[in-house]
Design an enzyme around this catalytic site. Structure first.
Site, short mmCIF file in Angstrom:
data_model
loop_
_atom_site.label_atom_id
_atom_site.label_comp_id
_atom_site.label_asym_id
_atom_site.label_seq_id
_atom_site.Cartn_x
_atom_site.Cartn_y
_atom_site.Cartn_z
N THR A 31 49.09 -15.68 -81.30
CA THR A 31 47.94 -15.19 -80.55
C THR A 31 47.08 -16.37 -80.11
OG1 THR A 31 47.91 -13.04 -81.62
CG2 THR A 31 45.82 -13.82 -80.75
N GLN A 105 56.62 -9.73 -77.52
CA GLN A 105 56.27 -9.06 -78.77
C GLN A 105 55.34 -7.88 -78.48
OE1 GLN A 105 53.57 -10.18 -81.88
NE2 GLN A 105 55.21 -10.12 -83.40
N HIS A 181 56.58 -5.43 -83.12
CA HIS A 181 55.71 -6.02 -84.13
C HIS A 181 55.39 -4.97 -85.20
CE1 HIS A 181 52.73 -8.25 -86.15
NE2 HIS A 181 52.00 -8.69 -85.15
N ASN A 184 52.07 -7.69 -90.45
CA ASN A 184 50.68 -8.18 -90.50
C ASN A 184 49.57 -7.14 -90.41
OD1 ASN A 184 51.86 -10.66 -90.78
ND2 ASN A 184 51.65 -11.25 -88.64
N TYR A 186 49.22 -4.31 -88.71
CA TYR A 186 48.93 -3.57 -87.49
C TYR A 186 49.54 -2.17 -87.57
CZ TYR A 186 47.06 -8.07 -86.29
OH TYR A 186 46.32 -9.23 -86.33
N ARG A 233 59.86 -7.48 -86.31
CA ARG A 233 59.18 -8.42 -87.20
C ARG A 233 58.44 -7.66 -88.30
NH1 ARG A 233 54.56 -12.99 -86.79
NH2 ARG A 233 55.86 -14.72 -87.41
N ASN A 241 44.83 -8.38 -93.10
CA ASN A 241 44.29 -7.12 -92.57
C ASN A 241 44.22 -6.04 -93.64
OD1 ASN A 241 43.65 -7.89 -89.92
ND2 ASN A 241 45.77 -7.68 -89.27
N GLY A 320 55.52 -21.46 -86.12
CA GLY A 320 54.30 -21.02 -85.46
C GLY A 320 53.35 -22.17 -85.22
C1 PHB Z 1 45.67 -12.84 -85.06
O1 PHB Z 1 45.25 -12.78 -83.90
O2 PHB Z 1 45.03 -13.35 -85.97
C2 PHB Z 1 47.01 -12.31 -85.35
C3 PHB Z 1 47.68 -11.60 -84.39
C4 PHB Z 1 48.94 -11.11 -84.67
C5 PHB Z 1 49.48 -11.33 -85.91
C6 PHB Z 1 48.82 -12.04 -86.86
C7 PHB Z 1 47.57 -12.54 -86.58
O3 PHB Z 1 50.67 -10.84 -86.20
#
Ligand code: PHB
Length: 369
Positions: A31, A105, A181, A184, A186, A233, A241, A320
């Site tokens: 991001t 993604q 995705h 993390n 979401y 993923r 989060n 990353g």
């Molecule tokens: C973030 O913007 O911090 C972020 C976005 C997507 C992810 C992890 C972190 O999978």
């Protein structure tokens, strides 16, 4: 480690779904919050950034909202409007001209949003009305998360529809495939994990029910792309989060068994994210139970990547943070050259600075270490 051309495992060819990739170094989704306003549209600057990094065997795009409702951070791009599709065409064209491949993604943030980012100022949606700890990154700065609205069972087909439409849009935009995705914290991860899913319908409770939405999304997206151009993923041990699960081995073991029925291009696993102790989880067991290519991600160096590949723990490694600062990461790894350090102050938002101005290696500045 042996880096001589014929022997360096990082630079051997590898099969990934429909594609034969030239080596094992993949650019992870990152991001960067630099899309054009209004409309969250990818730009020429974004195209340049990706083109600079196209010696990666595969680029996975930054997380991209599949719908206005799927958005959770200021300045992130979408794939739901015509202008966004046109913007992404610039990116895919630039990457293809450099001979690489790029997957989109697909992102729905669920509760990790804020009403100020949502259509008509609505509350963010989630499996259950449980607030995340922390703050949302809005156009007004950081503001505390709100308690989201739990999706009605009748709304679930509409969510799947958002993924299906975004998959079609990604095709139109010239991507080579898509990554769902489900990591993390979401939306899809919120459904998968116990701490965020207290539903009592067919989408909550048992592991089978918590996996249902994700599997239905995969079904819809593979119907558009074919399974060999769809990756997924996951982050089985992630707590980013404010998400947790009492038995991730069981949850993700079941999920992978079901994913095996699709024949996906790959399983991409966030094994570590951010600082903190490495949790107790047998990633190798997960890797062995998945019947397809495994992409490992999370703090790898060139040498730990080689070790992982040699010992059969992974098939590809996604980098990353190193890709933020090193557009020519592949060439640096090949030569054992030093890496640029990434500047966290320019990770999110802003302009060219800290985005397309990280230096490439100078031809003679190669160390022998
Ligand atoms: C973030 O913007 O911090 C972020 C976005 C997507 C992810 C992890 C972190 O999978």
């Amino acid at each position: 480690m042996d880096r001589t051309a014929e022997k360096d495992v990082l630079f051997t060819k590898g099969e990934l779904g429909a594609y034969s990739l030239p080596h094992r170094v993949i650019m992870a989704p990152l991001t960067r919050s630099r899309s054009k306003q209004p409309g969250n549209i990818p730009t020429e600057m974004n195209a340049k950034y990706y083109a600079q990094r196209s010696s990666a065997a595969l680029i996975i795009s930054e997380a991209t909202q599949i719908s206005p409702q799927g958005m959770g951070y200021a300045f992130t791009p979408g794939i739901h409007s015509n202008e966004q599709i046109e913007g992404w065409k610039k990116v895919t064209k630039a990457v293809h001209e450099k001979g690489s491949k790029i997957f989109l993604q697909m992102w729905h943030v669920g509760r990790i949003s804020h009403s100020s980012l949502q259509p008509e100022g609505a509350l963010p949606v989630a499996p259950s009305a449980i607030k995340a700890e922390g703050e949302a990154f809005t156009y007004q700065g950081l503001v505390p998360f709100e308690t989201p609205r739990a999706l009605e069972t009748e709304e679930i087909p509409g969510i799947i529809q958002q993924y299906e439409q975004a998959a079609r849009n990604a095709k139109e935009a010239g991507f080579d495939g898509v990554e769902v995705h489900a990591a993390n914290g979401y939306l899809l991860d919120q459904f998968l994990r116990e701490s965020t899913n207290k539903r009592t319908d067919a989408y909550g409770g048992s592991i089978e029910n918590r996996s249902r939405l994700l599997l239905e999304v995969i079904e819809a997206v593979t119907s558009v792309w074919g399974p060999d151009k769809v990756g997924i993923r996951i982050s089985p041990t992630g707590t980013f989060n404010s998400i947790t699960d009492s038995d991730p081995e069981k949850t993700f073991g079941y999920l992978v068994d079901r994913l095996n029925l699709f024949g996906l291009a790959y399983l991409h696993v966030v094994e570590a994210f951010g600082e903190g102790p490495k949790p107790d989880f047998d990633f190798n067991r997960l890797r062995k139970s998945f019947q397809g290519p495994y992409i490992a991600n999370g703090g790898y160096t060139a040498d730990s990547a080689r070790e992982s590949l040699i010992s059969g723990k992974s098939d590809f490694i996604a980098f990353g943070t190193k890709y933020i600062a090193n557009p020519d990461l592949v060439e640096r790894f090949k030569l054992g050259a030093p890496l640029n350090e990434a500047d966290p102050n320019t990770f999110y938002g802003g302009n060219e600075k800290g985005y397309i101005d990280y230096p490439f290696m100078e031809v003679n500045a190669v160390s022998n270490e």
